[in-house]
Design a protein around this motif. Structure first.
Motif, short mmCIF file in Angstrom:
data_model
loop_
_atom_site.label_atom_id
_atom_site.label_comp_id
_atom_site.label_asym_id
_atom_site.label_seq_id
_atom_site.Cartn_x
_atom_site.Cartn_y
_atom_site.Cartn_z
N VAL A 14 -80.61 81.98 -67.86
CA VAL A 14 -81.25 81.93 -69.17
C VAL A 14 -82.59 81.20 -69.06
CG1 VAL A 14 -81.04 81.03 -71.53
CG2 VAL A 14 -79.06 82.07 -70.40
N SER A 15 -83.65 81.85 -69.51
CA SER A 15 -85.00 81.27 -69.43
C SER A 15 -85.23 80.32 -70.59
CB SER A 15 -86.04 82.39 -69.46
OG SER A 15 -86.09 82.98 -70.75
N GLY A 16 -86.28 79.56 -70.49
CA GLY A 16 -86.65 78.66 -71.57
C GLY A 16 -86.92 79.42 -72.86
N ALA A 17 -87.50 80.61 -72.74
CA ALA A 17 -87.78 81.44 -73.92
C ALA A 17 -86.50 81.95 -74.57
CB ALA A 17 -88.68 82.61 -73.52
N GLN A 18 -85.42 82.02 -73.80
CA GLN A 18 -84.15 82.52 -74.33
C GLN A 18 -83.22 81.39 -74.79
OE1 GLN A 18 -83.14 84.53 -70.66
NE2 GLN A 18 -83.39 86.55 -71.63
N GLU A 19 -83.63 80.16 -74.57
CA GLU A 19 -82.76 79.01 -74.85
C GLU A 19 -82.29 78.95 -76.31
OE1 GLU A 19 -80.34 76.08 -73.77
OE2 GLU A 19 -81.69 77.02 -72.32
N SER A 20 -83.19 79.19 -77.25
CA SER A 20 -82.78 79.10 -78.66
C SER A 20 -81.80 80.23 -79.00
CB SER A 20 -83.98 79.12 -79.60
OG SER A 20 -84.67 80.35 -79.51
N ALA A 21 -82.00 81.41 -78.43
CA ALA A 21 -81.06 82.52 -78.66
C ALA A 21 -79.71 82.20 -78.04
CB ALA A 21 -81.62 83.81 -78.08
N TRP A 22 -79.71 81.58 -76.85
CA TRP A 22 -78.48 81.17 -76.19
C TRP A 22 -77.72 80.17 -77.07
CZ3 TRP A 22 -75.03 82.10 -72.48
CH2 TRP A 22 -74.16 81.07 -72.10
N THR A 23 -78.43 79.18 -77.57
CA THR A 23 -77.81 78.15 -78.41
C THR A 23 -77.22 78.75 -79.67
OG1 THR A 23 -79.29 76.46 -77.52
CG2 THR A 23 -78.21 75.96 -79.62
N ALA A 71 -73.97 88.14 -83.85
CA ALA A 71 -74.59 87.10 -83.03
C ALA A 71 -74.70 87.56 -81.58
CB ALA A 71 -73.78 85.80 -83.11
N THR A 72 -73.68 88.25 -81.09
CA THR A 72 -73.70 88.76 -79.72
C THR A 72 -74.78 89.82 -79.57
OG1 THR A 72 -71.36 88.26 -79.42
CG2 THR A 72 -72.33 89.89 -77.93
N LYS A 73 -74.89 90.73 -80.51
CA LYS A 73 -75.92 91.77 -80.43
C LYS A 73 -77.32 91.17 -80.47
CE LYS A 73 -73.15 95.30 -82.72
NZ LYS A 73 -73.05 96.12 -83.95
#
Length: 111
Positions: A14-23, A71-73
């Motif tokens: 998971v990249s830094g740009a994806q971190e908020s989506a991951w959270t 949320a998964t989508k």
């Protein structure tokens, strides 16, 4: 579950740009507090009242499934093609083993 999510995060890279989506996704995936019917109240209900109570619980579970699915989508849309392949394989494993014994997928209560 926390260990499995941490392992998935590493596998996905998971990249830094994806971190908020991951959270947002991991927060949405945390088990909701299920409202169990009060046995004493349930016993005192008439059959139609029990049917309505069971229907209400079913509706709440369906809404929870819908919320998690969306949320998964949303998270999945942020992944690269390679990450999607990893996620597809790992999410299949989550469903097979997922949270047995604590109300998660694959859990069947026998009363």
């Amino acid at each position: 579950m926390e260990r499995r999510l941490a392992a998935l995060k590493l596998k996905l890279q998971v990249s830094g740009a994806q971190e908020s989506a991951w959270t947002a996704w991991t927060t949405a995936m945390k088990p909701a507090q299920r409202q169990r019917p009060d046995r004493d109240a349930f016993v005192k209900m008439t059959t139609p009242e029990r049917v309505d109570a069971m229907k209400a619980m079913h509706t709440a579970r369906a809404a929870e499934m819908d919320r998690r699915g969306e949320a998964t989508k949303t998270f999945y849309a942020t992944l690269s093609a390679d990450q999607k392949k990893v996620f597809d394989g790992e999410s299949l494993r989550f469903g097979k083993r997922g949270n047995r014994g604590n109300g998660g997928p694959g859990h069947h209560h026998r009363g």
